[in-house]
Design a protein around this motif. Structure first.
Motif, PDB file in Angstrom:
ATOM      1  N   SER A 197      -6.585  -0.156   3.225  1.00 43.47           N
ATOM      2  CA  SER A 197      -5.819  -1.183   2.520  1.00 43.47           C
ATOM      3  C   SER A 197      -5.636  -2.437   3.366  1.00 43.47           C
ATOM      4  CB  SER A 197      -4.438  -0.648   2.125  1.00 43.47           C
ATOM      5  OG  SER A 197      -4.563   0.428   1.228  1.00 43.47           O
ATOM      6  N   ARG A 229      -9.784  -1.268  -0.324  1.00 43.12           N
ATOM      7  CA  ARG A 229     -10.123   0.162  -0.368  1.00 43.12           C
ATOM      8  C   ARG A 229     -11.441   0.381  -1.110  1.00 43.12           C
ATOM      9  NH1 ARG A 229      -4.682   0.497  -1.598  1.00 43.12           N
ATOM     10  NH2 ARG A 229      -5.089   1.034  -3.756  1.00 43.12           N
ATOM     11  N   PRO A 256      -5.145  -5.117  -1.377  1.00 44.03           N
ATOM     12  CA  PRO A 256      -5.308  -3.787  -0.782  1.00 44.03           C
ATOM     13  C   PRO A 256      -6.213  -2.881  -1.614  1.00 44.03           C
ATOM     14  CG  PRO A 256      -3.032  -4.455  -0.628  1.00 44.03           C
ATOM     15  CD  PRO A 256      -3.730  -5.493  -1.465  1.00 44.03           C
ATOM     16  N   ARG A 257      -6.118  -2.980  -2.942  1.00 41.78           N
ATOM     17  CA  ARG A 257      -6.967  -2.165  -3.815  1.00 41.78           C
ATOM     18  C   ARG A 257      -8.440  -2.521  -3.633  1.00 41.78           C
ATOM     19  NH1 ARG A 257      -7.664   2.536  -6.165  1.00 41.78           N
ATOM     20  NH2 ARG A 257      -9.869   2.257  -6.215  1.00 41.78           N
ATOM     21  N   ALA A 264       0.835  -1.206   0.000  1.00 46.59           N
ATOM     22  CA  ALA A 264       0.000   0.000   0.000  1.00 46.59           C
ATOM     23  C   ALA A 264       0.870   1.256   0.000  1.00 46.59           C
ATOM     24  CB  ALA A 264      -0.921  -0.003   1.215  1.00 46.59           C
TER      25      ALA A 264
END
Length: 166
Positions: A102, A115, A111-112, A82
């Motif tokens: 994240s 989010r 992590p994407r 991240a």
């Protein structure tokens, strides 16, 4: 309707890979992590910004996030990913939220994606329970009695003075 007919099976199945993720849990965890990061950020960020590998990130969490290091240390690899993203923010509050969002999926999602889930839940909470329309009943000097339109009399267009909004 018989079991296994095309309509029945289409109603039960969704497209794509089935998920075991609980979005509300991920969002709640992100909020908790953000509160923790806000408390330790002044000690943590100088150490975390200098870290370039997983061991250094884990060491930064152990030294800078005390007494909450157990929350972060197992996810040092995710934190490093991240932190190294090109979209990592510059402002401290944004950095805290980015890192918390994240890490919130605890590695069950990227992590994407974590989010994205947090943003989706944040928008859902923002849209929930808000006033869509309000109405005023007016008695105007022109003789009109009834609901107002755009804070004005429907017949003559006289506006409602702000002092009456109360």
């Amino acid at each position: 309707m018989k079991e296994g007919t095309p309509k029945e099976s289409a109603r039960k199945r969704r497209r794509g890979r089935p998920t075991d993720l609980r979005y509300s849990e991920i969002y709640g965890r992100a909020q908790n992590l953000q509160v923790i990061l806000n408390q330790v950020w002044d000690r943590l960020w100088p150490l975390l910004s200098q870290a370039n590998n997983e061991q250094e990130v884990a060491q930064a969490f152990q030294n800078g996030a005390n007494p909450y290091e157990r929350e972060f240390t197992p996810y040092a690899a995710l934190a490093l990913d991240a932190k190294q993203e090109s979209t990592f923010p510059q402002r401290p509050k944004s950095q805290q939220r980015f890192l918390a969002d994240s890490l919130a999926a605890l590695g069950e999602a990227s992590p994407r994606r974590s989010r994205d889930i947090c943003m989706q839940e944040r928008m859902k909470a923002k849209r929930a329970h808000h006033i869509i329309r309000y109405e005023y009943y007016v008695e105007c000097s022109c003789g009109y009695e009834g609901p107002a339109k755009d804070r004005a009399c429907r017949q003559c267009g006289a506006t409602i003075p702000p002092r009456l909004f109360g």
